[in-house]
Design a protein around this motif. Sequence first.
Motif, PDB file in Angstrom:
ATOM      1  N   ALA A  47      36.901  58.161   6.099  1.00  0.00           N
ATOM      2  CA  ALA A  47      35.702  58.649   6.779  1.00  0.00           C
ATOM      3  C   ALA A  47      35.799  60.165   7.002  1.00  0.00           C
ATOM      4  O   ALA A  47      34.831  60.893   6.799  1.00  0.00           O
ATOM      5  CB  ALA A  47      35.510  57.920   8.109  1.00  0.00           C
ATOM      6  N   VAL A  48      37.002  60.648   7.370  1.00  0.00           N
ATOM      7  CA  VAL A  48      37.193  62.094   7.546  1.00  0.00           C
ATOM      8  C   VAL A  48      36.936  62.814   6.229  1.00  0.00           C
ATOM      9  O   VAL A  48      36.231  63.828   6.171  1.00  0.00           O
ATOM     10  CB  VAL A  48      38.625  62.408   8.049  1.00  0.00           C
ATOM     11  CG1 VAL A  48      38.900  63.905   7.990  1.00  0.00           C
ATOM     12  CG2 VAL A  48      38.811  61.906   9.472  1.00  0.00           C
ATOM     13  N   LEU A  49      37.497  62.270   5.147  1.00  0.00           N
ATOM     14  CA  LEU A  49      37.304  62.902   3.835  1.00  0.00           C
ATOM     15  C   LEU A  49      35.831  62.929   3.451  1.00  0.00           C
ATOM     16  O   LEU A  49      35.330  63.932   2.955  1.00  0.00           O
ATOM     17  CB  LEU A  49      38.103  62.147   2.764  1.00  0.00           C
ATOM     18  CG  LEU A  49      39.612  62.328   2.833  1.00  0.00           C
ATOM     19  CD1 LEU A  49      40.321  61.385   1.874  1.00  0.00           C
ATOM     20  CD2 LEU A  49      39.988  63.765   2.503  1.00  0.00           C
ATOM     21  N   GLY A  50      35.137  61.807   3.683  1.00  0.00           N
ATOM     22  CA  GLY A  50      33.713  61.757   3.358  1.00  0.00           C
ATOM     23  C   GLY A  50      32.926  62.794   4.142  1.00  0.00           C
ATOM     24  O   GLY A  50      32.141  63.554   3.573  1.00  0.00           O
ATOM     25  N   ALA A  51      33.184  62.856   5.436  1.00  0.00           N
ATOM     26  CA  ALA A  51      32.440  63.790   6.287  1.00  0.00           C
ATOM     27  C   ALA A  51      32.760  65.244   5.940  1.00  0.00           C
ATOM     28  O   ALA A  51      31.904  66.117   6.038  1.00  0.00           O
ATOM     29  CB  ALA A  51      32.748  63.521   7.761  1.00  0.00           C
ATOM     30  N   MET A  52      34.004  65.504   5.502  1.00  0.00           N
ATOM     31  CA  MET A  52      34.363  66.877   5.142  1.00  0.00           C
ATOM     32  C   MET A  52      33.752  67.278   3.804  1.00  0.00           C
ATOM     33  O   MET A  52      33.515  68.450   3.548  1.00  0.00           O
ATOM     34  CB  MET A  52      35.888  67.023   5.057  1.00  0.00           C
ATOM     35  CG  MET A  52      36.556  67.195   6.405  1.00  0.00           C
ATOM     36  SD  MET A  52      38.207  67.864   6.260  1.00  0.00           S
ATOM     37  CE  MET A  52      39.064  66.529   5.470  1.00  0.00           C
ATOM     38  N   THR A  53      33.546  66.274   2.910  1.00  0.00           N
ATOM     39  CA  THR A  53      33.106  66.599   1.551  1.00  0.00           C
ATOM     40  C   THR A  53      31.606  66.877   1.479  1.00  0.00           C
ATOM     41  O   THR A  53      31.176  67.857   0.863  1.00  0.00           O
ATOM     42  CB  THR A  53      33.476  65.451   0.596  1.00  0.00           C
ATOM     43  OG1 THR A  53      34.873  65.232   0.681  1.00  0.00           O
ATOM     44  CG2 THR A  53      33.107  65.805  -0.825  1.00  0.00           C
ATOM     45  N   LEU A  54      30.815  66.003   2.096  1.00  0.00           N
ATOM     46  CA  LEU A  54      29.363  66.208   2.067  1.00  0.00           C
ATOM     47  C   LEU A  54      28.883  66.619   3.440  1.00  0.00           C
ATOM     48  O   LEU A  54      29.275  65.993   4.419  1.00  0.00           O
ATOM     49  CB  LEU A  54      28.653  64.924   1.636  1.00  0.00           C
ATOM     50  CG  LEU A  54      28.443  64.754   0.127  1.00  0.00           C
ATOM     51  CD1 LEU A  54      27.726  63.455  -0.151  1.00  0.00           C
ATOM     52  CD2 LEU A  54      27.667  65.907  -0.456  1.00  0.00           C
ATOM     53  N   PRO A  55      28.014  67.583   3.550  1.00  0.00           N
ATOM     54  CA  PRO A  55      27.441  68.375   2.453  1.00  0.00           C
ATOM     55  C   PRO A  55      28.251  69.608   2.070  1.00  0.00           C
ATOM     56  O   PRO A  55      27.828  70.350   1.202  1.00  0.00           O
ATOM     57  CB  PRO A  55      26.099  68.808   3.043  1.00  0.00           C
ATOM     58  CG  PRO A  55      26.359  68.944   4.510  1.00  0.00           C
ATOM     59  CD  PRO A  55      27.402  67.926   4.846  1.00  0.00           C
ATOM     60  N   ALA A  56      29.462  69.824   2.671  1.00  0.00           N
ATOM     61  CA  ALA A  56      30.158  71.105   2.494  1.00  0.00           C
ATOM     62  C   ALA A  56      30.412  71.452   1.025  1.00  0.00           C
ATOM     63  O   ALA A  56      30.361  72.621   0.640  1.00  0.00           O
ATOM     64  CB  ALA A  56      31.477  71.085   3.258  1.00  0.00           C
ATOM     65  N   ILE A  57      30.675  70.430   0.199  1.00  0.00           N
ATOM     66  CA  ILE A  57      31.011  70.720  -1.209  1.00  0.00           C
ATOM     67  C   ILE A  57      29.873  71.468  -1.893  1.00  0.00           C
ATOM     68  O   ILE A  57      30.110  72.322  -2.751  1.00  0.00           O
ATOM     69  CB  ILE A  57      31.354  69.408  -1.979  1.00  0.00           C
ATOM     70  CG1 ILE A  57      31.886  69.726  -3.370  1.00  0.00           C
ATOM     71  CG2 ILE A  57      30.143  68.477  -2.075  1.00  0.00           C
ATOM     72  CD1 ILE A  57      32.434  68.524  -4.127  1.00  0.00           C
ATOM     73  N   LEU A  58      28.637  71.195  -1.490  1.00  0.00           N
ATOM     74  CA  LEU A  58      27.483  71.819  -2.146  1.00  0.00           C
ATOM     75  C   LEU A  58      27.435  73.326  -1.904  1.00  0.00           C
ATOM     76  O   LEU A  58      26.790  74.060  -2.636  1.00  0.00           O
ATOM     77  CB  LEU A  58      26.188  71.163  -1.656  1.00  0.00           C
ATOM     78  CG  LEU A  58      26.097  69.670  -1.967  1.00  0.00           C
ATOM     79  CD1 LEU A  58      24.858  69.060  -1.331  1.00  0.00           C
ATOM     80  CD2 LEU A  58      26.081  69.440  -3.486  1.00  0.00           C
ATOM     81  N   SER A  60      30.333  75.155  -1.539  1.00  0.00           N
ATOM     82  CA  SER A  60      31.698  75.665  -1.705  1.00  0.00           C
ATOM     83  C   SER A  60      31.806  76.717  -2.796  1.00  0.00           C
ATOM     84  O   SER A  60      32.797  77.437  -2.860  1.00  0.00           O
ATOM     85  CB  SER A  60      32.658  74.511  -1.993  1.00  0.00           C
ATOM     86  OG  SER A  60      32.308  73.909  -3.220  1.00  0.00           O
ATOM     87  N   LEU A  71      30.852  68.492  -8.567  1.00  0.00           N
ATOM     88  CA  LEU A  71      30.881  67.213  -7.846  1.00  0.00           C
ATOM     89  C   LEU A  71      30.698  66.054  -8.819  1.00  0.00           C
ATOM     90  O   LEU A  71      31.423  65.051  -8.763  1.00  0.00           O
ATOM     91  CB  LEU A  71      29.787  67.188  -6.772  1.00  0.00           C
ATOM     92  CG  LEU A  71      29.557  65.852  -6.042  1.00  0.00           C
ATOM     93  CD1 LEU A  71      30.821  65.399  -5.327  1.00  0.00           C
ATOM     94  CD2 LEU A  71      28.403  65.965  -5.043  1.00  0.00           C
TER      95      LEU A  71
END
Lengths: 106, 235
Positions: A47-58, A60, A71
């Motif tokens: 859950a931490v990984l999911g929350a850190m990845t979206l939307p931040a990856i967009l 980055s 992505l």
Amino acid sequence: MSAGFFAAGLAAMALTTYLIRMLPFALFRKKIRSPFLRSFLYYTPYAVLGAMTLPAILYSTGSLLTAAVGLGVALILSWFKRSLLTVAAAACAAAWLTGWLTSFMA
Amino acid sequence: MVNAYRDGLKKGLPIGLGYLSVSFGFGVSAVNGGLKALWALLISMTNLTSAGQVAGLAVLAAHGPLIEMILTQLVINLRYALMGVALTQKLGRFPLPHRLLAAFGITDEIFAVAAAERKPVTPSFFYGLMTLPYLGWALGTLLGALAGDVLPASVSGALGLAIYAMFVAIVVPAAREDGGVGWAALIACGLSCLFRYLPLFSFLSSGFSVIVSAVVAAAVMALVRPVGEREGASS
């Protein structure tokens, strides 16, 4: 800013941050038995990984397009269980390539 | 032991690359905020945390009182306490002196990779995992502080993706084996997008948004699909 002021601020900052990390990690020794808590802790890292990845990856790469391509590449390669390093390197390369290609069209 | 260290090093490389590009930005803004390059490096080498350092920099630049610095760090970094407790459930043999040292390396990313390990986490593995992120974080800060423009923007931009691509590579294969893991990650993604885009939630900083999204998603899945004795967060 004086060196003395900086040193005091640095010490306060580093010490507070370290104590927050260290105290629970060093002192907590029980095995958690509650099925709810065990399940909660089992799901937490994902859950931490999911929350850190979206939307931040967009955001980055500084470009929505190159980030989205990166992505997509990461999703496809990881679906086929490629290693962390392969996925990361391929996604970066794809993002860079997309940026390079679109630089000709602009 | 050497194998565990090398395994950790490998898994830490994408984190290190990601940190290199993120801390580069911190180095640039530290110098802009009136710090010497060496001071910026010292902050990164003693704190190893992105949101906390950025907030700390703001307090320093505004000549804020020490109590403000302490409270700021406490609020922003409180999530590490939760992560520390979660991590204790994954540990193999991990004596106190090692815990005192390894605790320094608990960051969002290092925690997530260590906690998603299938095997019990040993000190050797954890030190391997910490090594490259630590070096990347320190080196990136120094480079950013010394020369904000050594990397072309296209390269540093693409490197910024590394860390997130690695997260995808951890979650997706685990989600293929256990759909519950996939749902936990998807719910967390959805919540963190809501918090990011709905003006109603604009008071949540990005660090808080991550922790609130993750806690809610993990709690929902723990209620809907509790895991058995075997799969649970045991070591």
